[in-house]
Design an enzyme around this catalytic site. Structure first.
Site, short mmCIF file in Angstrom:
data_model
loop_
_atom_site.label_atom_id
_atom_site.label_comp_id
_atom_site.label_asym_id
_atom_site.label_seq_id
_atom_site.Cartn_x
_atom_site.Cartn_y
_atom_site.Cartn_z
N LYS A 78 0.88 -1.26 -0.01
CA LYS A 78 0.08 -0.05 0.04
C LYS A 78 1.11 1.25 -0.01
CE LYS A 78 -4.01 2.28 1.10
NZ LYS A 78 -5.20 2.23 0.80
N GLY A 135 -8.64 4.83 -2.42
CA GLY A 135 -9.95 5.31 -2.83
C GLY A 135 -10.16 4.92 -4.28
N1 LIG Z 1 -15.98 -9.53 1.42
C1 LIG Z 1 -15.92 -8.97 2.68
N2 LIG Z 1 -16.10 -9.65 3.99
C2 LIG Z 1 -16.27 -9.35 4.94
N3 LIG Z 1 -15.90 -7.95 5.22
C3 LIG Z 1 -15.84 -7.16 4.42
C4 LIG Z 1 -15.56 -7.46 2.67
N4 LIG Z 1 -15.45 -6.70 2.21
C5 LIG Z 1 -15.19 -5.50 2.80
N5 LIG Z 1 -15.44 -5.71 3.98
C6 LIG Z 1 -15.33 -4.77 5.26
O1 LIG Z 1 -15.61 -3.74 4.99
C7 LIG Z 1 -14.54 -2.92 5.62
C8 LIG Z 1 -14.09 -2.00 4.28
O2 LIG Z 1 -13.16 -2.68 3.47
P1 LIG Z 1 -11.68 -2.40 3.04
O3 LIG Z 1 -10.96 -1.94 4.33
O4 LIG Z 1 -11.02 -3.49 2.28
O5 LIG Z 1 -11.99 -1.15 1.97
P2 LIG Z 1 -11.01 -0.48 1.08
O6 LIG Z 1 -11.73 -0.20 -0.32
O7 LIG Z 1 -9.69 -0.94 1.22
O8 LIG Z 1 -11.02 0.77 1.59
P3 LIG Z 1 -9.91 2.22 1.67
O9 LIG Z 1 -10.55 2.93 0.54
O10 LIG Z 1 -10.19 2.95 3.05
O11 LIG Z 1 -8.71 1.78 1.42
C9 LIG Z 1 -13.52 -3.90 5.96
O12 LIG Z 1 -12.75 -3.41 7.27
C10 LIG Z 1 -14.27 -4.98 6.27
O13 LIG Z 1 -14.74 -5.08 7.45
MG LIG Z 2 -7.87 -0.08 1.80
#
Ligand SMILES: Nc1ncnc2c1ncn2[C@@H]1O[C@H](COP(=O)(O)OP(=O)(O)OP(=O)(O)O)[C@@H](O)[C@H]1O
Ligand SMILES: [Mg+2]
Length: 242
Positions: free
Chosen positions: A48, A121
């Protein structure tokens, strides 16, 4: 052999995990991908490169790799403000350049078969001075993975994200629709609708898994098959760079 030739022999296959939005499951998918690769005995590194609003994502990726790399290798640029990385870096008087990010990723991933990079994002969220995730995809010649939450609106969001990519990257792109904890009335039909609107699109659905950090062996075989499809083969030795 030329310097370029030596470099190309070691070039990993790059997967770039981006999305339709923030909070859609990019980190969850990146963790699953790198753990899947490691479980399959493949040399892989997940990054990241730029975090804003703390280093939570970087720590997830660092832990998922069993500390194989330092936190600073996983995430060299991090800023406190929970806003787009470009604005967060400016608030701290820092400049992040595309060339420096690419150099870092290539150096740390020099000896792996797969580099998995989580953007920040969406595809066009500004990451640093004059660049966004699309530019990193192009610079690395990465295969983009667009993650979206499988709910009402996802079809348009995914189609917009696909169109934000240059045609070559768009053709290589995967789309992952993450099942939300609470499906809505669009969830069941989104995949078929997306395929109808974007013939030939490589799209899959992955389930909501409450304990998503648990070892992959406990996961449904169907989930592992999707991860394997997205990962694809390693770049052949001696194949083209990036
Ligand atoms: N397939 C899944 N199963 C369970 N929980 C999930 C799943 N996808 C997302 N989540 C939940 O949603 C939350 C947000 O997901 P994640 O942190 O992966 O998003 P992101 O796209 O990486 O966000 P950011 O833009 O902040 O990096 C996670 O903390 C998790 O709890
Ligand atoms: Mg993320």
């Amino acid at each position: 052999m030329s310097k370029a030739g030596r470099r190309s022999r070691r070039a990993p296959r790059w997967l770039f995990v981006t999305g339709t939005d923030t909070g859609v499951g990019k980190t969850v998918l990146t963790v699953w991908l790198v753990r899947h690769l490691h479980a399959a005995g493949r040399r892989a590194a997940a990054f990241k490169p730029i975090c804003s609003g703390g280093r939570g994502d970087a720590r997830e990726l660092w832990r998922a790799q069993g500390g194989a790399w330092t936190l600073d290798e996983v995430n060299p640029w991090h800023f406190g403000a929970p806003v787009a990385p470009l604005l967060a870096s400016r608030r701290e008087g820092q400049v992040v350049r595309l060339s420096a990010v690419v150099r870092h990723l290539r150096r740390v991933a020099a000896a792996v078969e797969f580099g998995v990079v989580e953007g920040a994002g969406g595809v066009l969220s500004p990451l640093g001075e004059g660049f966004d995730s699309r530019d990193l995809v192009v610079a690395l010649r990465a295969d983009p993975v667009i993650v979206g939450m499988n709910r009402l609106g996802a079809v348009s969001q995914v189609r917009l994200a696909l169109r934000a990519l240059p045609p070559g990257a768009r053709r290589r792109a995967w789309v992952i629709l993450m099942e939300p904890a609470r499906p809505d009335r669009a969830t069941a039909g989104n995949l078929a609708l997306l395929r109808e609107c974007e013939p030939g699109v490589k799209a899959r659905v992955l389930p909501w898994i409450l304990r998503w950090r648990e070892p992959l062996v406990r996961m449904d075989g169907a989930v592992r098959r999707v991860l394997e499809e997205v990962v694809g083969p390693a770049r052949p030795r001696g194949g083209a760079a990036g």
